[in-house]
Design a protein around this motif. Sequence first.
Motif, PDB file in Angstrom:
ATOM      1  N   ILE A  11       0.869  -1.181   0.000  1.00 46.19           N
ATOM      2  CA  ILE A  11       0.000   0.000   0.000  1.00 46.19           C
ATOM      3  C   ILE A  11       0.896   1.217   0.000  1.00 46.19           C
ATOM      4  CG2 ILE A  11      -0.350  -0.062   2.550  1.00 46.19           C
ATOM      5  CD1 ILE A  11      -3.170   1.226   1.924  1.00 46.19           C
ATOM      6  N   LEU A  18       5.950   3.927   0.861  1.00 49.77           N
ATOM      7  CA  LEU A  18       5.410   2.820   1.669  1.00 49.77           C
ATOM      8  C   LEU A  18       5.700   2.998   3.147  1.00 49.77           C
ATOM      9  CD1 LEU A  18       8.132   1.200   2.336  1.00 49.77           C
ATOM     10  CD2 LEU A  18       7.510  -0.296   0.483  1.00 49.77           C
ATOM     11  N   HIS A  23      11.481   5.509   8.104  1.00 48.69           N
ATOM     12  CA  HIS A  23      11.417   4.108   7.647  1.00 48.69           C
ATOM     13  C   HIS A  23      10.394   3.294   8.432  1.00 48.69           C
ATOM     14  CE1 HIS A  23      14.871   4.779   5.057  1.00 48.69           C
ATOM     15  NE2 HIS A  23      15.409   5.428   6.081  1.00 48.69           N
ATOM     16  N   HIS A  53      12.781  -6.012   7.721  1.00 47.75           N
ATOM     17  CA  HIS A  53      11.940  -5.018   8.392  1.00 47.75           C
ATOM     18  C   HIS A  53      10.504  -4.998   7.870  1.00 47.75           C
ATOM     19  CE1 HIS A  53      16.120  -3.029   8.609  1.00 47.75           C
ATOM     20  NE2 HIS A  53      15.972  -3.863   9.615  1.00 47.75           N
ATOM     21  N   SER A  54      10.106  -6.004   7.126  1.00 44.32           N
ATOM     22  CA  SER A  54       8.777  -5.974   6.489  1.00 44.32           C
ATOM     23  C   SER A  54       7.875  -7.120   6.927  1.00 44.32           C
ATOM     24  CB  SER A  54       8.921  -5.958   4.963  1.00 44.32           C
ATOM     25  OG  SER A  54       9.490  -4.731   4.555  1.00 44.32           O
ATOM     26  N   THR A  70      18.316 -11.559   4.154  1.00 42.07           N
ATOM     27  CA  THR A  70      19.258 -10.968   5.101  1.00 42.07           C
ATOM     28  C   THR A  70      20.690 -11.251   4.652  1.00 42.07           C
ATOM     29  OG1 THR A  70      19.986 -10.945   7.405  1.00 42.07           O
ATOM     30  CG2 THR A  70      19.170 -13.042   6.579  1.00 42.07           C
ATOM     31  N   ARG A  71      21.580 -10.346   5.000  1.00 41.74           N
ATOM     32  CA  ARG A  71      23.007 -10.584   4.736  1.00 41.74           C
ATOM     33  C   ARG A  71      23.692 -11.197   5.962  1.00 41.74           C
ATOM     34  NH1 ARG A  71      21.501  -5.877   2.229  1.00 41.74           N
ATOM     35  NH2 ARG A  71      21.567  -6.036  -0.049  1.00 41.74           N
ATOM     36  N   GLU A 142       9.902   6.775   2.468  1.00 37.16           N
ATOM     37  CA  GLU A 142      10.608   5.670   1.803  1.00 37.16           C
ATOM     38  C   GLU A 142       9.788   5.219   0.595  1.00 37.16           C
ATOM     39  OE1 GLU A 142      11.720   2.569   4.476  1.00 37.16           O
ATOM     40  OE2 GLU A 142      12.561   1.337   2.871  1.00 37.16           O
TER      41      GLU A 142
HETATM   42  N1  NAP Z   1       3.226   0.112   2.953  1.00 36.22           N
HETATM   43  C1  NAP Z   1       3.475  -1.163   2.757  1.00 36.22           C
HETATM   44  O1  NAP Z   1       2.662  -1.899   2.177  1.00 36.22           O
HETATM   45  C2  NAP Z   1       4.783  -1.725   3.221  1.00 36.22           C
HETATM   46  C3  NAP Z   1       5.271  -2.917   2.648  1.00 36.22           C
HETATM   47  C4  NAP Z   1       6.497  -3.385   3.067  1.00 36.22           C
HETATM   48  C5  NAP Z   1       7.220  -2.687   4.014  1.00 36.22           C
HETATM   49  N2  NAP Z   1       6.711  -1.546   4.549  1.00 36.22           N
HETATM   50  C6  NAP Z   1       7.471  -0.760   5.528  1.00 36.22           C
HETATM   51  O2  NAP Z   1       8.586  -0.237   4.852  1.00 36.22           O
HETATM   52  C7  NAP Z   1       9.734  -0.335   5.646  1.00 36.22           C
HETATM   53  C8  NAP Z   1      10.682  -1.256   4.875  1.00 36.22           C
HETATM   54  O3  NAP Z   1      11.886  -1.369   5.496  1.00 36.22           O
HETATM   55  P1  NAP Z   1      13.263  -1.564   4.712  1.00 36.22           P
HETATM   56  O4  NAP Z   1      13.426  -0.572   3.644  1.00 36.22           O
HETATM   57  O5  NAP Z   1      14.318  -1.632   5.740  1.00 36.22           O
HETATM   58  O6  NAP Z   1      13.089  -2.926   3.890  1.00 36.22           O
HETATM   59  P2  NAP Z   1      13.214  -4.480   4.211  1.00 36.22           P
HETATM   60  O7  NAP Z   1      13.496  -5.095   2.877  1.00 36.22           O
HETATM   61  O8  NAP Z   1      12.047  -4.988   4.950  1.00 36.22           O
HETATM   62  O9  NAP Z   1      14.471  -4.666   5.182  1.00 36.22           O
HETATM   63  C9  NAP Z   1      15.761  -4.389   4.753  1.00 36.22           C
HETATM   64  C10 NAP Z   1      16.651  -5.505   5.267  1.00 36.22           C
HETATM   65  O10 NAP Z   1      16.297  -6.721   4.613  1.00 36.22           O
HETATM   66  C11 NAP Z   1      17.455  -7.404   4.186  1.00 36.22           C
HETATM   67  N3  NAP Z   1      17.568  -7.331   2.733  1.00 36.22           N
HETATM   68  C12 NAP Z   1      16.834  -6.577   1.878  1.00 36.22           C
HETATM   69  N4  NAP Z   1      17.235  -6.800   0.604  1.00 36.22           N
HETATM   70  C13 NAP Z   1      18.252  -7.701   0.681  1.00 36.22           C
HETATM   71  C14 NAP Z   1      19.078  -8.330  -0.289  1.00 36.22           C
HETATM   72  N5  NAP Z   1      18.971  -8.073  -1.608  1.00 36.22           N
HETATM   73  N6  NAP Z   1      19.996  -9.207   0.124  1.00 36.22           N
HETATM   74  C15 NAP Z   1      20.127  -9.516   1.438  1.00 36.22           C
HETATM   75  N7  NAP Z   1      19.391  -8.934   2.411  1.00 36.22           N
HETATM   76  C16 NAP Z   1      18.462  -8.063   2.024  1.00 36.22           C
HETATM   77  C17 NAP Z   1      18.613  -6.715   4.894  1.00 36.22           C
HETATM   78  O11 NAP Z   1      18.638  -7.298   6.187  1.00 36.22           O
HETATM   79  P3  NAP Z   1      19.959  -7.429   7.091  1.00 36.22           P
HETATM   80  O12 NAP Z   1      20.193  -6.035   7.608  1.00 36.22           O
HETATM   81  O13 NAP Z   1      19.568  -8.428   8.136  1.00 36.22           O
HETATM   82  O14 NAP Z   1      21.069  -7.908   6.210  1.00 36.22           O
HETATM   83  C18 NAP Z   1      18.137  -5.273   4.966  1.00 36.22           C
HETATM   84  O15 NAP Z   1      18.748  -4.543   5.988  1.00 36.22           O
HETATM   85  C19 NAP Z   1       9.270  -0.866   7.003  1.00 36.22           C
HETATM   86  O16 NAP Z   1       8.914   0.195   7.839  1.00 36.22           O
HETATM   87  C20 NAP Z   1       8.003  -1.628   6.648  1.00 36.22           C
HETATM   88  O17 NAP Z   1       7.059  -1.656   7.713  1.00 36.22           O
HETATM   89  C21 NAP Z   1       5.525  -1.043   4.163  1.00 36.22           C
END
Ligand code: NAP
Length: 184
Positions: A11, A18, A23, A53-54, A70-71, A142
């Motif tokens: 959404i 989002l 964040h 974080h999702s 996750t890395r 974001e």
């Molecule tokens: N509005 C909506 O529908 C919606 C949908 C989704 C999310 N959200 C919100 O948006 C925010 C998203 O947070 P975010 O940007 O931090 O995104 P995220 O993708 O949830 O979290 C990022 C973490 O995921 C891991 N990651 C992501 N891509 C990776 C990859 N290619 N390879 C390895 N690890 C990977 C890493 O974890 P590590 O640090 O452990 O390595 C990175 O630090 C949150 O607040 C969530 O609640 C909203």
Amino acid sequence: MPALRIEGYVIVSADGMLANADHVMPDDLKFEGDKKFFSAALDRADLIVHGQHSHEEQPNSPQRKRVILTRTVAVLAPDPTHPKATLWNPQGASFEAACEAAGVRSGTVAIIGGPAVFGMFMDRYDTFWLSLAPQVRLPGGEACFPGVPERSPQEILAAHGLKPGEPQILDPAADVSVTPWRGS
Ligand SMILES: NC(=O)c1ccc[n+]([C@@H]2O[C@H](COP(=O)([O-])OP(=O)(O)OC[C@H]3O[C@@H](n4cnc5c(N)ncnc54)[C@H](OP(=O)(O)O)[C@@H]3O)[C@@H](O)[C@H]2O)c1
């Protein structure tokens, strides 16, 4: 016919965000109708995929199989903190290997974010369900996909060959709707 059907869910605010500038997904972006739609879709999915974080944090979450990017792992590993979850580093293993590790070889996979994770699957969605809250703006927030806000979320989905279907109203008072963007 590929055995795995890939569906995306997000959404977004009117400006394609989002989450807010901290964040965090603010309450402004949370609507009962959208929550029900999202929760029902995740209950039907065979596997959920998201970044650290999702997590959707819903009552049925513990019952759902998931792969968490996750890395912190080199390849694949069981998640010590979430039941039914597999940790996946895409640098070390393919998506198919991650699904296999989670015990899923066929069915529907729900991709639920964040932005980098949505971006990874952009050429693979069978359907992307884009929910829109047109009365909400999150300046400096974001962006939902890589490339937003230079382009709108809709322009990005279209650039990847997805076409919009009929929107469904999820919250009439707030004009919130969801549009399925389908691949060919
Ligand atoms: N509005 C909506 O529908 C919606 C949908 C989704 C999310 N959200 C919100 O948006 C925010 C998203 O947070 P975010 O940007 O931090 O995104 P995220 O993708 O949830 O979290 C990022 C973490 O995921 C891991 N990651 C992501 N891509 C990776 C990859 N290619 N390879 C390895 N690890 C990977 C890493 O974890 P590590 O640090 O452990 O390595 C990175 O630090 C949150 O607040 C969530 O609640 C909203």
